[in-house]
Design a protein around this motif. Structure first.
Motif, PDB file in Angstrom:
ATOM      1  N   MET A   1     135.695 110.945  -7.919  1.00  0.00           N
ATOM      2  CA  MET A   1     136.953 110.209  -8.169  1.00  0.00           C
ATOM      3  C   MET A   1     136.787 109.205  -9.312  1.00  0.00           C
ATOM      4  O   MET A   1     137.758 108.833  -9.965  1.00  0.00           O
ATOM      5  CB  MET A   1     137.438 109.496  -6.899  1.00  0.00           C
ATOM      6  N   THR A   2     135.542 108.758  -9.560  1.00  0.00           N
ATOM      7  CA  THR A   2     135.281 107.821 -10.647  1.00  0.00           C
ATOM      8  C   THR A   2     135.070 108.559 -11.967  1.00  0.00           C
ATOM      9  O   THR A   2     135.574 108.141 -13.017  1.00  0.00           O
ATOM     10  CB  THR A   2     134.046 106.958 -10.332  1.00  0.00           C
ATOM     11  N   SER A   3     134.359 109.680 -11.909  1.00  0.00           N
ATOM     12  CA  SER A   3     134.059 110.418 -13.135  1.00  0.00           C
ATOM     13  C   SER A   3     135.170 111.364 -13.549  1.00  0.00           C
ATOM     14  O   SER A   3     135.292 111.695 -14.740  1.00  0.00           O
ATOM     15  CB  SER A   3     132.757 111.205 -12.958  1.00  0.00           C
ATOM     16  N   ASN A   4     135.995 111.808 -12.592  1.00  0.00           N
ATOM     17  CA  ASN A   4     137.076 112.749 -12.886  1.00  0.00           C
ATOM     18  C   ASN A   4     138.378 112.317 -12.201  1.00  0.00           C
ATOM     19  O   ASN A   4     138.941 113.065 -11.380  1.00  0.00           O
ATOM     20  CB  ASN A   4     136.694 114.158 -12.427  1.00  0.00           C
ATOM     21  N   PRO A   5     138.868 111.125 -12.523  1.00  0.00           N
ATOM     22  CA  PRO A   5     140.043 110.612 -11.813  1.00  0.00           C
ATOM     23  C   PRO A   5     141.296 111.460 -11.984  1.00  0.00           C
ATOM     24  O   PRO A   5     142.110 111.561 -11.068  1.00  0.00           O
ATOM     25  CB  PRO A   5     140.233 109.207 -12.393  1.00  0.00           C
ATOM     26  N   GLU A   6     141.453 112.079 -13.175  1.00  0.00           N
ATOM     27  CA  GLU A   6     142.655 112.888 -13.406  1.00  0.00           C
ATOM     28  C   GLU A   6     142.706 114.079 -12.456  1.00  0.00           C
ATOM     29  O   GLU A   6     143.772 114.408 -11.911  1.00  0.00           O
ATOM     30  CB  GLU A   6     142.694 113.375 -14.856  1.00  0.00           C
ATOM     31  N   LYS A   7     141.582 114.732 -12.235  1.00  0.00           N
ATOM     32  CA  LYS A   7     141.545 115.906 -11.363  1.00  0.00           C
ATOM     33  C   LYS A   7     141.795 115.511  -9.908  1.00  0.00           C
ATOM     34  O   LYS A   7     142.479 116.226  -9.173  1.00  0.00           O
ATOM     35  CB  LYS A   7     140.206 116.631 -11.511  1.00  0.00           C
ATOM     36  N   VAL A   8     141.229 114.383  -9.501  1.00  0.00           N
ATOM     37  CA  VAL A   8     141.434 113.924  -8.124  1.00  0.00           C
ATOM     38  C   VAL A   8     142.890 113.518  -7.923  1.00  0.00           C
ATOM     39  O   VAL A   8     143.522 113.901  -6.930  1.00  0.00           O
ATOM     40  CB  VAL A   8     140.482 112.753  -7.794  1.00  0.00           C
ATOM     41  N   ALA A   9     143.442 112.771  -8.868  1.00  0.00           N
ATOM     42  CA  ALA A   9     144.843 112.346  -8.755  1.00  0.00           C
ATOM     43  C   ALA A   9     145.774 113.554  -8.740  1.00  0.00           C
ATOM     44  O   ALA A   9     146.756 113.588  -7.991  1.00  0.00           O
ATOM     45  CB  ALA A   9     145.204 111.404  -9.905  1.00  0.00           C
ATOM     46  N   ALA A  10     145.472 114.559  -9.556  1.00  0.00           N
ATOM     47  CA  ALA A  10     146.318 115.753  -9.608  1.00  0.00           C
ATOM     48  C   ALA A  10     146.353 116.461  -8.261  1.00  0.00           C
ATOM     49  O   ALA A  10     147.415 116.940  -7.826  1.00  0.00           O
ATOM     50  CB  ALA A  10     145.818 116.699 -10.695  1.00  0.00           C
ATOM     51  N   LEU A  11     145.221 116.525  -7.580  1.00  0.00           N
ATOM     52  CA  LEU A  11     145.188 117.178  -6.268  1.00  0.00           C
ATOM     53  C   LEU A  11     145.952 116.358  -5.229  1.00  0.00           C
ATOM     54  O   LEU A  11     146.657 116.924  -4.376  1.00  0.00           O
ATOM     55  CB  LEU A  11     143.748 117.387  -5.816  1.00  0.00           C
ATOM     56  N   ILE A  12     145.842 115.037  -5.300  1.00  0.00           N
ATOM     57  CA  ILE A  12     146.591 114.171  -4.383  1.00  0.00           C
ATOM     58  C   ILE A  12     148.089 114.366  -4.589  1.00  0.00           C
ATOM     59  O   ILE A  12     148.856 114.491  -3.622  1.00  0.00           O
ATOM     60  CB  ILE A  12     146.194 112.694  -4.581  1.00  0.00           C
ATOM     61  N   ILE A  13     148.523 114.405  -5.836  1.00  0.00           N
ATOM     62  CA  ILE A  13     149.946 114.613  -6.146  1.00  0.00           C
ATOM     63  C   ILE A  13     150.396 115.988  -5.656  1.00  0.00           C
ATOM     64  O   ILE A  13     151.494 116.137  -5.110  1.00  0.00           O
ATOM     65  CB  ILE A  13     150.202 114.432  -7.652  1.00  0.00           C
ATOM     66  N   GLU A  14     149.542 116.990  -5.816  1.00  0.00           N
ATOM     67  CA  GLU A  14     149.876 118.327  -5.317  1.00  0.00           C
ATOM     68  C   GLU A  14     150.079 118.301  -3.805  1.00  0.00           C
ATOM     69  O   GLU A  14     151.005 118.915  -3.283  1.00  0.00           O
ATOM     70  CB  GLU A  14     148.773 119.306  -5.693  1.00  0.00           C
ATOM     71  N   ALA A  15     149.200 117.595  -3.099  1.00  0.00           N
ATOM     72  CA  ALA A  15     149.328 117.484  -1.643  1.00  0.00           C
ATOM     73  C   ALA A  15     150.613 116.753  -1.270  1.00  0.00           C
ATOM     74  O   ALA A  15     151.324 117.145  -0.325  1.00  0.00           O
ATOM     75  CB  ALA A  15     148.128 116.752  -1.073  1.00  0.00           C
ATOM     76  N   ALA A  16     150.929 115.692  -2.009  1.00  0.00           N
ATOM     77  CA  ALA A  16     152.148 114.916  -1.734  1.00  0.00           C
ATOM     78  C   ALA A  16     153.386 115.772  -1.946  1.00  0.00           C
ATOM     79  O   ALA A  16     154.326 115.739  -1.141  1.00  0.00           O
ATOM     80  CB  ALA A  16     152.195 113.680  -2.617  1.00  0.00           C
ATOM     81  N   GLN A  17     153.407 116.530  -3.022  1.00  0.00           N
ATOM     82  CA  GLN A  17     154.572 117.359  -3.323  1.00  0.00           C
ATOM     83  C   GLN A  17     154.717 118.509  -2.323  1.00  0.00           C
ATOM     84  O   GLN A  17     155.830 118.873  -1.932  1.00  0.00           O
ATOM     85  CB  GLN A  17     154.463 117.893  -4.743  1.00  0.00           C
ATOM     86  N   ALA A  18     153.592 119.055  -1.888  1.00  0.00           N
ATOM     87  CA  ALA A  18     153.634 120.176  -0.960  1.00  0.00           C
ATOM     88  C   ALA A  18     154.139 119.777   0.425  1.00  0.00           C
ATOM     89  O   ALA A  18     154.673 120.601   1.160  1.00  0.00           O
ATOM     90  CB  ALA A  18     152.245 120.803  -0.825  1.00  0.00           C
ATOM     91  N   THR A  19     153.970 118.503   0.759  1.00  0.00           N
ATOM     92  CA  THR A  19     154.363 118.034   2.090  1.00  0.00           C
ATOM     93  C   THR A  19     155.619 117.193   2.072  1.00  0.00           C
ATOM     94  O   THR A  19     155.990 116.593   3.072  1.00  0.00           O
ATOM     95  CB  THR A  19     153.218 117.230   2.738  1.00  0.00           C
TER      96      THR A  19
ATOM     97  N   ALA B   1     125.613 110.197 -11.228  1.00  0.00           N
ATOM     98  CA  ALA B   1     124.880 110.700 -12.388  1.00  0.00           C
ATOM     99  C   ALA B   1     125.776 111.022 -13.572  1.00  0.00           C
ATOM    100  O   ALA B   1     125.311 111.051 -14.712  1.00  0.00           O
ATOM    101  CB  ALA B   1     124.067 111.931 -11.986  1.00  0.00           C
ATOM    102  N   ASP B   2     127.061 111.286 -13.332  1.00  0.00           N
ATOM    103  CA  ASP B   2     127.976 111.623 -14.432  1.00  0.00           C
ATOM    104  C   ASP B   2     128.862 110.454 -14.832  1.00  0.00           C
ATOM    105  O   ASP B   2     129.881 110.638 -15.509  1.00  0.00           O
ATOM    106  CB  ASP B   2     128.826 112.835 -14.063  1.00  0.00           C
ATOM    107  N   VAL B   3     128.482 109.257 -14.435  1.00  0.00           N
ATOM    108  CA  VAL B   3     129.198 108.033 -14.811  1.00  0.00           C
ATOM    109  C   VAL B   3     128.360 107.312 -15.865  1.00  0.00           C
ATOM    110  O   VAL B   3     127.128 107.284 -15.763  1.00  0.00           O
ATOM    111  CB  VAL B   3     129.409 107.129 -13.572  1.00  0.00           C
ATOM    112  N   PRO B   4     128.964 106.727 -16.916  1.00  0.00           N
ATOM    113  CA  PRO B   4     128.199 105.996 -17.922  1.00  0.00           C
ATOM    114  C   PRO B   4     127.253 104.978 -17.289  1.00  0.00           C
ATOM    115  O   PRO B   4     127.586 104.328 -16.285  1.00  0.00           O
ATOM    116  CB  PRO B   4     129.279 105.313 -18.767  1.00  0.00           C
ATOM    117  N   ALA B   5     126.067 104.838 -17.863  1.00  0.00           N
ATOM    118  CA  ALA B   5     125.014 104.020 -17.275  1.00  0.00           C
ATOM    119  C   ALA B   5     125.457 102.587 -17.007  1.00  0.00           C
ATOM    120  O   ALA B   5     125.129 102.009 -15.959  1.00  0.00           O
ATOM    121  CB  ALA B   5     123.781 104.025 -18.176  1.00  0.00           C
ATOM    122  N   ALA B   6     126.178 101.990 -17.950  1.00  0.00           N
ATOM    123  CA  ALA B   6     126.615 100.604 -17.759  1.00  0.00           C
ATOM    124  C   ALA B   6     127.549 100.486 -16.565  1.00  0.00           C
ATOM    125  O   ALA B   6     127.467  99.521 -15.784  1.00  0.00           O
ATOM    126  CB  ALA B   6     127.307 100.095 -19.025  1.00  0.00           C
ATOM    127  N   GLU B   7     128.432 101.476 -16.397  1.00  0.00           N
ATOM    128  CA  GLU B   7     129.359 101.449 -15.268  1.00  0.00           C
ATOM    129  C   GLU B   7     128.635 101.687 -13.952  1.00  0.00           C
ATOM    130  O   GLU B   7     128.901 101.009 -12.952  1.00  0.00           O
ATOM    131  CB  GLU B   7     130.453 102.492 -15.455  1.00  0.00           C
TER     132      GLU B   7
END
Length: 267
Positions: free
Chosen positions: A247-265, A172-178
């Motif tokens: 992950m499609t509508s907010n890729p920056e936030k999802v990527a940031a959490l993945i990077i945080e997990a990678a750095q923490a481990t 619902a939060d992705v542009p209609a065409a996409e």
């Protein structure tokens, strides 16, 4: 004697050079960033991760967006486990939706898997199913949006979301065409995959991170919150107003959490 000294000098120089290269390789292996394996869920496909993958690649993380077969929990987990087995170095497993059940089952036997990241995803315990977890709390509206199942020769059924309901239900939060393109290219999931019981979950042994949207209509927010808390999530991010495809509508936030997990481990 001169030839012997020359030979000895060359041998020592070569040995020192090899030792230096080996030390450099070891240092690079130690500091190398983990490979992020992205596992999509039902009604999606690998390109749903494009925004996240672009963010990770720009930060120097190797990325594999796996083509999840969506045939059954064990089958799909074995497939992802094979990818991990043939990937060098440490790995971060990331699952969306049903892909969370897959990484929960794929991640318990390989010491190179360092973390699990659940993106609007199921994190089942042993014996639980995706369909039961999604219906445990009110708020899910997927059922009425499904098309008539496609009957398969093996007696199974493939499930799709009706294309005219896909945007409102799934993205619902992705542009209609996409979202229209996502509806047209959606991958079906077998009914068996949603009803197959999960095995021993990797989140009982590995650290986990969770992110999901407050407006998820496939998996109710209450169910996602319950699973994150039960898994002992290191950090849980709720994206206000985000749909099931956060992950499609907010890729920056999802990527940031993945990077945080990678750095923490990182070791």
């Amino acid at each position: 004697m001169r030839n012997f000294k020359s030979f000895l000098t060359t041998t020592i120089t070569t040995a020192l050079a090899l030792a230096s290269l080996n030390s450099l390789a070891a240092a690079q292996a130690t500091t190398a960033k983990p490979t992020v394996v992205l596992v999509h869920g039902a009604f999606a496909e690998s390109s749903s991760w494009n925004g996240v993958a672009a963010q990770l690649l720009s930060q120097g993380y190797p990325v594999i967006a796996a083509a999840n077969p969506l045939r059954g929990v064990k089958n799909d987990a074995d497939y992802v486990a094979d990818i991990v087995e043939q990937t060098a170095g440490p790995v971060i497993l990331v699952g969306h939706s049903y892909g969370g059940a897959v990484i929960s089952n794929a991640g318990h036997d390989n010491a190179r898997i360092k973390a699990l990241v659940y993106v609007a995803a199921f994190a089942p315990d042993k014996g639980e199913t995706a369909i039961e977890l999604s219906g445990r709390y009110p708020g899910g509206t997927l059922g009425p949006t499904l098309a008539a199942p496609v009957l398969l020769d093996d007696g199974n059924k493939d499930l799709y979301i009706l294309q005219d309901k896909f945007g409102q239900q799934f993205a619902a939060d992705v542009p209609a065409a996409e979202s229209a393109l996502m509806a047209a290219t959606q991958r079906p999931i077998s009914e068996f995959a949603l009803t197959e019981a999960s095995g021993d979950p990797a989140w009982k042994k590995l650290p986990s991170w969770f992110i999901y949207g407050s407006a998820d209509k496939n998996i109710p927010e209450a169910a996602l919150k319950f699973m994150a808390e039960r898994a002992g999530s290191k950090k849980t991010v709720t994206v206000q107003g985000a749909s099931h495809v956060v992950m499609t509508s907010n890729p920056e936030k999802v990527a940031a959490l993945i990077i945080e997990a990678a750095q923490a481990t990182a070791q």
